[in-house]
Design a protein around this motif. Structure first.
Motif, PDB file in Angstrom:
ATOM      1  N   LEU A  98       0.897  -1.327   0.010  1.00  0.00           N
ATOM      2  CA  LEU A  98      -0.043   0.145  -0.002  1.00  0.00           C
ATOM      3  C   LEU A  98       0.778   1.308   0.119  1.00  0.00           C
ATOM      4  O   LEU A  98       0.282   2.183  -0.445  1.00  0.00           O
ATOM      5  CB  LEU A  98      -1.006   0.029   1.010  1.00  0.00           C
ATOM      6  CG  LEU A  98      -2.130  -0.991   1.277  1.00  0.00           C
ATOM      7  CD1 LEU A  98      -2.833  -1.127   2.434  1.00  0.00           C
ATOM      8  CD2 LEU A  98      -3.074  -0.625   0.152  1.00  0.00           C
ATOM      9  N   LEU A  99       2.034   1.055   0.697  1.00  0.00           N
ATOM     10  CA  LEU A  99       2.866   2.158   0.688  1.00  0.00           C
ATOM     11  C   LEU A  99       3.386   2.605  -0.738  1.00  0.00           C
ATOM     12  O   LEU A  99       3.527   3.940  -1.055  1.00  0.00           O
ATOM     13  CB  LEU A  99       3.974   2.139   1.720  1.00  0.00           C
ATOM     14  CG  LEU A  99       5.110   3.219   1.940  1.00  0.00           C
ATOM     15  CD1 LEU A  99       4.277   4.362   2.516  1.00  0.00           C
ATOM     16  CD2 LEU A  99       6.150   2.989   2.771  1.00  0.00           C
ATOM     17  N   LEU A 126      -5.041   5.704   5.681  1.00  0.00           N
ATOM     18  CA  LEU A 126      -6.121   4.997   6.042  1.00  0.00           C
ATOM     19  C   LEU A 126      -6.186   3.625   5.854  1.00  0.00           C
ATOM     20  O   LEU A 126      -6.610   2.529   6.750  1.00  0.00           O
ATOM     21  CB  LEU A 126      -7.424   5.570   5.928  1.00  0.00           C
ATOM     22  CG  LEU A 126      -7.822   6.888   6.443  1.00  0.00           C
ATOM     23  CD1 LEU A 126      -9.200   7.566   5.780  1.00  0.00           C
ATOM     24  CD2 LEU A 126      -7.955   6.710   7.913  1.00  0.00           C
ATOM     25  N   ALA A 127      -5.890   3.255   4.677  1.00  0.00           N
ATOM     26  CA  ALA A 127      -6.028   1.852   4.079  1.00  0.00           C
ATOM     27  C   ALA A 127      -4.772   1.114   4.784  1.00  0.00           C
ATOM     28  O   ALA A 127      -5.085  -0.236   5.064  1.00  0.00           O
ATOM     29  CB  ALA A 127      -5.641   1.785   2.515  1.00  0.00           C
ATOM     30  N   ILE A 128      -3.567   1.622   5.020  1.00  0.00           N
ATOM     31  CA  ILE A 128      -2.632   0.991   5.807  1.00  0.00           C
ATOM     32  C   ILE A 128      -2.918   0.457   7.197  1.00  0.00           C
ATOM     33  O   ILE A 128      -2.870  -0.520   7.700  1.00  0.00           O
ATOM     34  CB  ILE A 128      -1.248   1.726   5.619  1.00  0.00           C
ATOM     35  CG1 ILE A 128      -0.670   1.748   4.272  1.00  0.00           C
ATOM     36  CG2 ILE A 128      -0.164   1.078   6.588  1.00  0.00           C
ATOM     37  CD1 ILE A 128       0.420   2.585   4.175  1.00  0.00           C
ATOM     38  N   THR A 180      -6.659  -4.682 -13.526  1.00  0.00           N
ATOM     39  CA  THR A 180      -7.641  -3.767 -14.363  1.00  0.00           C
ATOM     40  C   THR A 180      -7.267  -2.301 -14.527  1.00  0.00           C
ATOM     41  O   THR A 180      -7.975  -1.508 -15.499  1.00  0.00           O
ATOM     42  CB  THR A 180      -9.076  -3.897 -13.618  1.00  0.00           C
ATOM     43  OG1 THR A 180      -8.972  -3.280 -12.377  1.00  0.00           O
ATOM     44  CG2 THR A 180      -9.457  -5.337 -13.411  1.00  0.00           C
ATOM     45  N   GLY A 181      -6.301  -1.801 -13.919  1.00  0.00           N
ATOM     46  CA  GLY A 181      -5.933  -0.232 -13.851  1.00  0.00           C
ATOM     47  C   GLY A 181      -6.664   0.470 -13.049  1.00  0.00           C
ATOM     48  O   GLY A 181      -6.500   1.743 -13.083  1.00  0.00           O
ATOM     49  N   PHE A 182      -7.278  -0.239 -11.953  1.00  0.00           N
ATOM     50  CA  PHE A 182      -8.412   0.664 -11.125  1.00  0.00           C
ATOM     51  C   PHE A 182      -7.644   0.663  -9.708  1.00  0.00           C
ATOM     52  O   PHE A 182      -8.437   0.394  -8.830  1.00  0.00           O
ATOM     53  CB  PHE A 182      -9.526   0.265 -10.999  1.00  0.00           C
ATOM     54  CG  PHE A 182     -10.546   0.358 -12.209  1.00  0.00           C
ATOM     55  CD1 PHE A 182     -11.170   1.777 -12.333  1.00  0.00           C
ATOM     56  CD2 PHE A 182     -10.697  -0.280 -13.268  1.00  0.00           C
ATOM     57  CE1 PHE A 182     -11.828   2.164 -13.529  1.00  0.00           C
ATOM     58  CE2 PHE A 182     -11.402  -0.041 -14.743  1.00  0.00           C
ATOM     59  CZ  PHE A 182     -11.894   0.893 -14.497  1.00  0.00           C
ATOM     60  N   ILE A 183      -6.463   0.694  -9.775  1.00  0.00           N
ATOM     61  CA  ILE A 183      -5.811   0.640  -8.096  1.00  0.00           C
ATOM     62  C   ILE A 183      -6.078   1.778  -7.458  1.00  0.00           C
ATOM     63  O   ILE A 183      -6.152   1.442  -6.251  1.00  0.00           O
ATOM     64  CB  ILE A 183      -4.231   0.843  -8.586  1.00  0.00           C
ATOM     65  CG1 ILE A 183      -3.380   0.010  -7.467  1.00  0.00           C
ATOM     66  CG2 ILE A 183      -3.464   1.956  -8.760  1.00  0.00           C
ATOM     67  CD1 ILE A 183      -3.483  -1.523  -7.227  1.00  0.00           C
ATOM     68  N   TRP A 184      -6.660   2.889  -8.103  1.00  0.00           N
ATOM     69  CA  TRP A 184      -6.995   3.707  -7.130  1.00  0.00           C
ATOM     70  C   TRP A 184      -8.414   3.572  -6.264  1.00  0.00           C
ATOM     71  O   TRP A 184      -8.660   3.792  -5.173  1.00  0.00           O
ATOM     72  CB  TRP A 184      -7.280   5.233  -7.779  1.00  0.00           C
ATOM     73  CG  TRP A 184      -8.256   4.949  -8.909  1.00  0.00           C
ATOM     74  CD1 TRP A 184      -7.864   4.644 -10.299  1.00  0.00           C
ATOM     75  CD2 TRP A 184      -9.729   5.164  -9.026  1.00  0.00           C
ATOM     76  NE1 TRP A 184      -9.088   4.602 -11.020  1.00  0.00           N
ATOM     77  CE2 TRP A 184     -10.317   4.930  -9.938  1.00  0.00           C
ATOM     78  CE3 TRP A 184     -10.565   5.552  -7.762  1.00  0.00           C
ATOM     79  CZ2 TRP A 184     -11.499   4.855 -10.442  1.00  0.00           C
ATOM     80  CZ3 TRP A 184     -12.080   5.487  -8.018  1.00  0.00           C
ATOM     81  CH2 TRP A 184     -12.394   5.300  -9.341  1.00  0.00           C
ATOM     82  N   ALA A 185      -9.164   2.775  -7.204  1.00  0.00           N
ATOM     83  CA  ALA A 185     -10.599   2.387  -6.604  1.00  0.00           C
ATOM     84  C   ALA A 185     -10.049   1.318  -5.381  1.00  0.00           C
ATOM     85  O   ALA A 185     -10.892   1.116  -4.399  1.00  0.00           O
ATOM     86  CB  ALA A 185     -11.248   1.651  -7.592  1.00  0.00           C
ATOM     87  N   ALA A 186      -9.134   0.219  -5.812  1.00  0.00           N
ATOM     88  CA  ALA A 186      -8.691  -0.650  -4.874  1.00  0.00           C
ATOM     89  C   ALA A 186      -8.631   0.101  -3.274  1.00  0.00           C
ATOM     90  O   ALA A 186      -8.694  -0.533  -2.312  1.00  0.00           O
ATOM     91  CB  ALA A 186      -7.643  -1.454  -5.359  1.00  0.00           C
ATOM     92  N   VAL A 187      -7.592   1.090  -3.507  1.00  0.00           N
ATOM     93  CA  VAL A 187      -7.229   1.762  -2.064  1.00  0.00           C
ATOM     94  C   VAL A 187      -8.378   2.241  -1.533  1.00  0.00           C
ATOM     95  O   VAL A 187      -8.550   2.205  -0.282  1.00  0.00           O
ATOM     96  CB  VAL A 187      -6.419   2.834  -2.678  1.00  0.00           C
ATOM     97  CG1 VAL A 187      -5.996   3.569  -1.192  1.00  0.00           C
ATOM     98  CG2 VAL A 187      -5.023   2.090  -3.073  1.00  0.00           C
ATOM     99  N   ILE A 188      -9.233   2.876  -2.133  1.00  0.00           N
ATOM    100  CA  ILE A 188     -10.537   3.307  -1.386  1.00  0.00           C
ATOM    101  C   ILE A 188     -11.351   2.042  -0.778  1.00  0.00           C
ATOM    102  O   ILE A 188     -11.909   2.313   0.347  1.00  0.00           O
ATOM    103  CB  ILE A 188     -11.327   4.142  -2.534  1.00  0.00           C
ATOM    104  CG1 ILE A 188     -10.655   5.260  -3.045  1.00  0.00           C
ATOM    105  CG2 ILE A 188     -12.802   4.616  -1.769  1.00  0.00           C
ATOM    106  CD1 ILE A 188     -11.422   6.246  -4.011  1.00  0.00           C
ATOM    107  N   ILE A 189     -11.660   1.181  -1.608  1.00  0.00           N
ATOM    108  CA  ILE A 189     -12.195  -0.032  -0.959  1.00  0.00           C
ATOM    109  C   ILE A 189     -11.606  -0.653   0.260  1.00  0.00           C
ATOM    110  O   ILE A 189     -12.209  -0.929   1.318  1.00  0.00           O
ATOM    111  CB  ILE A 189     -12.454  -1.087  -2.015  1.00  0.00           C
ATOM    112  CG1 ILE A 189     -13.392  -0.718  -3.239  1.00  0.00           C
ATOM    113  CG2 ILE A 189     -12.875  -2.466  -1.330  1.00  0.00           C
ATOM    114  CD1 ILE A 189     -13.473  -1.560  -4.351  1.00  0.00           C
ATOM    115  N   ILE A 190     -10.411  -0.729   0.247  1.00  0.00           N
ATOM    116  CA  ILE A 190      -9.561  -1.117   1.461  1.00  0.00           C
ATOM    117  C   ILE A 190      -9.519  -0.193   2.294  1.00  0.00           C
ATOM    118  O   ILE A 190      -9.635  -0.765   3.759  1.00  0.00           O
ATOM    119  CB  ILE A 190      -8.112  -1.502   0.921  1.00  0.00           C
ATOM    120  CG1 ILE A 190      -7.943  -2.762  -0.087  1.00  0.00           C
ATOM    121  CG2 ILE A 190      -7.065  -1.881   2.144  1.00  0.00           C
ATOM    122  CD1 ILE A 190      -6.476  -2.664  -1.044  1.00  0.00           C
TER     123      ILE A 190
END
Length: 210
Positions: A98-99, A126-128, A180-190
């Motif tokens: 995540l970092l 927040l995700a970390i 998929t290229g949606f790593i930004w969305a992954a961070v928000i979900i996490i």
């Protein structure tokens, strides 16, 4: 219920890989080090915005993390240090992956809302925190309550099935986001789900231990 409940099935699929490591005489602790190395590679690739390659490295780290226990079981090499070392490696990999995304400087919420870039790193933070605290609750319970019974090197406790979003879900979301290229969305979900899952575990403990 969470993906952790399906862990035995995943491990079963990886038995041939575990058998290969046994034949190569690679120890469980060495496999844990391979998991850490793959995690560090993932963090670097994420930092370089090579999210697809980073996702593949993270998947490799997860595979190593799953088979070290199988190798320990097959070779009778379960040790207390190995169990602790495996847990420490897991936390390093979780935080580093995540970092790496945070340090890459990609837009997360700033692409939708007029906020400074530091706000994006705040979401990563927040995700970390959520990722670490969601799993850190378990060893605190072990220490304070005294769960000691182990099944194949893992402490067996009620929290194993509590929390809808654990480490496997975090890995899955990151891998899908990278592919998929949606790593930004992954961070928000996490960031959202790990902290909610931690709250779910705290609520469970309050109800059962008060």
């Amino acid at each position: 219920m969470n993906i952790t409940a399906l862990r035995p099935r995943f491990i079963g699929y990886l038995e041939p890989v575990a058998d290969l490591f046994v034949r190569l005489k690679i120890t469980p602790n060495q496999i844990s080090l391979l998991s850490l190395a793959a995690g560090i590679l993932c963090a670097y690739l994420f930092f370089q915005r090579e999210f697809l390659l980073g996702a593949l490295a993270l998947f490799l780290s997860a595979v190593f993390d799953l088979i070290d226990g199988s190798v320990a079981r097959k070779t009778g090499a379960h040790t207390n240090f190995g169990a602790v070392f495996d847990w420490i490696v897991d936390k390093y990999v979780d935080a580093l992956a995540l970092l790496g995304i945070g340090l890459s400087g990609i837009a997360i919420i700033s692409q939708f809302v007029a906020v400074p870039p530091i706000a994006d790193f705040g979401v990563v933070t927040l995700a970390i925190i959520g990722s670490l605290m969601n799993t850190f609750i378990k060893p605190v319970v072990y220490a304070e309550i005294g769960y000691k019974e182990k099944v194949e090197g893992k402490i067996d406790d009620p929290l194993e099935g509590v929390g809808f979003f654990g480490r496997p879900e975090t890995f899955l979301v990151l891998i899908i986001g990278g592919i998929t290229g949606f790593i930004w969305a992954a961070v928000i979900i996490i960031a959202v789900c790990t902290n909610l899952s931690a709250l779910q575990r705290i609520t469970y403990l309050y109800k059962t231990l008060s």
